[in-house]
Write a protein that holds these residues in place. Structure first.
Motif, PDB file in Angstrom:
ATOM      1  N   ILE A  67       0.849  -1.200   0.000  1.00  0.00           N
ATOM      2  CA  ILE A  67       0.000   0.000   0.000  1.00  0.00           C
ATOM      3  C   ILE A  67       0.883   1.247   0.000  1.00  0.00           C
ATOM      4  O   ILE A  67       0.703   2.152  -0.826  1.00  0.00           O
ATOM      5  N   LEU A  68       1.847   1.290   0.892  1.00  0.00           N
ATOM      6  CA  LEU A  68       2.720   2.460   0.982  1.00  0.00           C
ATOM      7  C   LEU A  68       3.616   2.604  -0.243  1.00  0.00           C
ATOM      8  O   LEU A  68       3.781   3.703  -0.784  1.00  0.00           O
ATOM      9  N   SER A  69       4.185   1.506  -0.700  1.00  0.00           N
ATOM     10  CA  SER A  69       5.067   1.555  -1.861  1.00  0.00           C
ATOM     11  C   SER A  69       4.293   1.926  -3.126  1.00  0.00           C
ATOM     12  O   SER A  69       4.767   2.725  -3.944  1.00  0.00           O
ATOM     13  N   GLY A  70       3.118   1.361  -3.288  1.00  0.00           N
ATOM     14  CA  GLY A  70       2.301   1.678  -4.459  1.00  0.00           C
ATOM     15  C   GLY A  70       1.896   3.134  -4.483  1.00  0.00           C
ATOM     16  O   GLY A  70       1.998   3.808  -5.518  1.00  0.00           O
ATOM     17  N   PHE A  71       1.450   3.642  -3.336  1.00  0.00           N
ATOM     18  CA  PHE A  71       1.088   5.056  -3.250  1.00  0.00           C
ATOM     19  C   PHE A  71       2.299   5.935  -3.579  1.00  0.00           C
ATOM     20  O   PHE A  71       2.177   6.914  -4.322  1.00  0.00           O
ATOM     21  N   GLY A  72       3.460   5.588  -3.051  1.00  0.00           N
ATOM     22  CA  GLY A  72       4.676   6.358  -3.318  1.00  0.00           C
ATOM     23  C   GLY A  72       5.049   6.379  -4.791  1.00  0.00           C
ATOM     24  O   GLY A  72       5.439   7.420  -5.330  1.00  0.00           O
ATOM     25  N   LYS A  73       4.921   5.238  -5.444  1.00  0.00           N
ATOM     26  CA  LYS A  73       5.239   5.171  -6.877  1.00  0.00           C
ATOM     27  C   LYS A  73       4.261   6.011  -7.700  1.00  0.00           C
ATOM     28  O   LYS A  73       4.650   6.645  -8.674  1.00  0.00           O
ATOM     29  N   LEU A  74       3.003   5.983  -7.325  1.00  0.00           N
ATOM     30  CA  LEU A  74       2.009   6.773  -8.060  1.00  0.00           C
ATOM     31  C   LEU A  74       2.209   8.272  -7.835  1.00  0.00           C
ATOM     32  O   LEU A  74       2.005   9.072  -8.748  1.00  0.00           O
ATOM     33  N   ALA A  75       2.616   8.642  -6.627  1.00  0.00           N
ATOM     34  CA  ALA A  75       2.834  10.057  -6.313  1.00  0.00           C
ATOM     35  C   ALA A  75       4.104  10.599  -6.950  1.00  0.00           C
ATOM     36  O   ALA A  75       4.144  11.760  -7.371  1.00  0.00           O
ATOM     37  N   ASP A  76       5.145   9.767  -7.034  1.00  0.00           N
ATOM     38  CA  ASP A  76       6.427  10.202  -7.593  1.00  0.00           C
ATOM     39  C   ASP A  76       7.144   8.993  -8.191  1.00  0.00           C
ATOM     40  O   ASP A  76       7.913   8.312  -7.503  1.00  0.00           O
ATOM     41  N   PRO A  77       6.909   8.714  -9.471  1.00  0.00           N
ATOM     42  CA  PRO A  77       7.452   7.512 -10.085  1.00  0.00           C
ATOM     43  C   PRO A  77       8.924   7.620 -10.524  1.00  0.00           C
ATOM     44  O   PRO A  77       9.493   6.649 -11.020  1.00  0.00           O
ATOM     45  N   ALA A  78       9.562   8.767 -10.333  1.00  0.00           N
ATOM     46  CA  ALA A  78      10.892   9.007 -10.902  1.00  0.00           C
ATOM     47  C   ALA A  78      11.937   7.987 -10.448  1.00  0.00           C
ATOM     48  O   ALA A  78      12.693   7.461 -11.278  1.00  0.00           O
ATOM     49  N   ALA A  79      12.035   7.723  -9.163  1.00  0.00           N
ATOM     50  CA  ALA A  79      13.064   6.796  -8.676  1.00  0.00           C
ATOM     51  C   ALA A  79      12.831   5.390  -9.224  1.00  0.00           C
ATOM     52  O   ALA A  79      13.773   4.714  -9.649  1.00  0.00           O
ATOM     53  N   THR A  80      11.584   4.955  -9.221  1.00  0.00           N
ATOM     54  CA  THR A  80      11.263   3.633  -9.758  1.00  0.00           C
ATOM     55  C   THR A  80      11.542   3.581 -11.248  1.00  0.00           C
ATOM     56  O   THR A  80      12.092   2.594 -11.749  1.00  0.00           O
ATOM     57  N   ALA A  81      11.187   4.632 -11.960  1.00  0.00           N
ATOM     58  CA  ALA A  81      11.467   4.682 -13.400  1.00  0.00           C
ATOM     59  C   ALA A  81      12.978   4.603 -13.647  1.00  0.00           C
ATOM     60  O   ALA A  81      13.422   3.947 -14.601  1.00  0.00           O
ATOM     61  N   GLY A  82      13.767   5.228 -12.786  1.00  0.00           N
ATOM     62  CA  GLY A  82      15.220   5.141 -12.916  1.00  0.00           C
ATOM     63  C   GLY A  82      15.723   3.726 -12.729  1.00  0.00           C
ATOM     64  O   GLY A  82      16.608   3.269 -13.464  1.00  0.00           O
ATOM     65  N   MET A  83      15.176   3.005 -11.766  1.00  0.00           N
ATOM     66  CA  MET A  83      15.564   1.600 -11.556  1.00  0.00           C
ATOM     67  C   MET A  83      15.151   0.742 -12.747  1.00  0.00           C
ATOM     68  O   MET A  83      15.889  -0.149 -13.170  1.00  0.00           O
ATOM     69  N   ILE A  84      13.977   1.018 -13.280  1.00  0.00           N
ATOM     70  CA  ILE A  84      13.485   0.254 -14.426  1.00  0.00           C
ATOM     71  C   ILE A  84      14.375   0.510 -15.634  1.00  0.00           C
ATOM     72  O   ILE A  84      14.753  -0.422 -16.354  1.00  0.00           O
ATOM     73  N   THR A  85      14.738   1.765 -15.853  1.00  0.00           N
ATOM     74  CA  THR A  85      15.658   2.103 -16.945  1.00  0.00           C
ATOM     75  C   THR A  85      16.992   1.396 -16.740  1.00  0.00           C
ATOM     76  O   THR A  85      17.563   0.832 -17.677  1.00  0.00           O
ATOM     77  N   GLY A  86      17.505   1.434 -15.505  1.00  0.00           N
ATOM     78  CA  GLY A  86      18.779   0.792 -15.191  1.00  0.00           C
ATOM     79  C   GLY A  86      18.767  -0.703 -15.429  1.00  0.00           C
ATOM     80  O   GLY A  86      19.800  -1.304 -15.716  1.00  0.00           O
ATOM     81  N   ALA A  87      17.602  -1.320 -15.320  1.00  0.00           N
ATOM     82  CA  ALA A  87      17.477  -2.757 -15.567  1.00  0.00           C
ATOM     83  C   ALA A  87      17.317  -3.058 -17.053  1.00  0.00           C
ATOM     84  O   ALA A  87      17.239  -4.215 -17.452  1.00  0.00           O
ATOM     85  N   GLY A  88      17.249  -1.998 -17.884  1.00  0.00           N
ATOM     86  CA  GLY A  88      17.151  -2.188 -19.324  1.00  0.00           C
ATOM     87  C   GLY A  88      15.744  -2.454 -19.836  1.00  0.00           C
ATOM     88  O   GLY A  88      15.579  -2.891 -20.975  1.00  0.00           O
ATOM     89  N   LEU A  89      14.746  -2.167 -19.029  1.00  0.00           N
ATOM     90  CA  LEU A  89      13.366  -2.382 -19.469  1.00  0.00           C
ATOM     91  C   LEU A  89      12.840  -1.124 -20.162  1.00  0.00           C
ATOM     92  O   LEU A  89      13.223  -0.015 -19.809  1.00  0.00           O
TER      93      LEU A  89
END
Length: 149
Positions: A21-43
């Motif tokens: 719940i907390l992680s999902g809300f955080g990603k929806l509010a500010d996806p930048a850090a997660t998007a950076g990890m996803i980019t770093g993984a080559g997705l």
């Protein structure tokens, strides 16, 4: 199933729901850090995937909390935990310009995150197997995902 066991399942569901719940809300509010990890993984489509991950985490976390479709959601979260542990936390982290001591600490933390994900996968598999318990929407609906024996 005894009242005590149903209460324990309820407590377990509450505790297992917080992280998503907390992680999902955080990603929806500010996806930048997660998007950076996803980019770093080559997705591809990192920002879209970050929003999708956030939505998935929020919805499945809420489903665990209220005990809705727990057998399905438990398996989905177990697979999600294994995938994210293997893809995002199994390798070493190398940040140019960072001191070796800091990278050692970050890599240790990354390994702990991988173990946390795999451990959570086990908990969600157990939840999917046991069911939501009597104090759940599944029980109120008379769903098959409630184990009564």
């Amino acid at each position: 199933m005894s009242t005590t066991n149903n209460a324990v399942i309820l407590v377990a569901r509450i505790l297992l729901s917080f992280i998503f719940i907390l992680s999902g809300f955080g990603k929806l509010a500010d996806p930048a850090a997660t998007a950076g990890m996803i980019t770093g993984a080559g997705l591809p489509a990192a920002t879209a995937l970050a929003y999708l991950a956030g939505l998935f985490e929020l919805v499945t976390g809420l489903a665990v909390l209220v005990g809705f479709q727990v057998k399905i959601v438990g398996w989905a979260l177990a697979l999600f935990c294994i995938f994210t542990g293997a893809v995002f936390h199994s390798g070493t982290v190398a940040i140019p310009g960072w001191p070796d001591a800091a990278l050692g600490w970050i890599n240790t933390l990354n390994q702990i995150m991988m173990m946390k994900n795999f451990t959570l996968a086990g908990a969600y598999i157990l939840l999917a197997t046991v069911g939501a318990g009597a104090y759940s929407l599944d029980a109120r609906r008379g769903a098959a995902s409630v184990v009564t024996a």
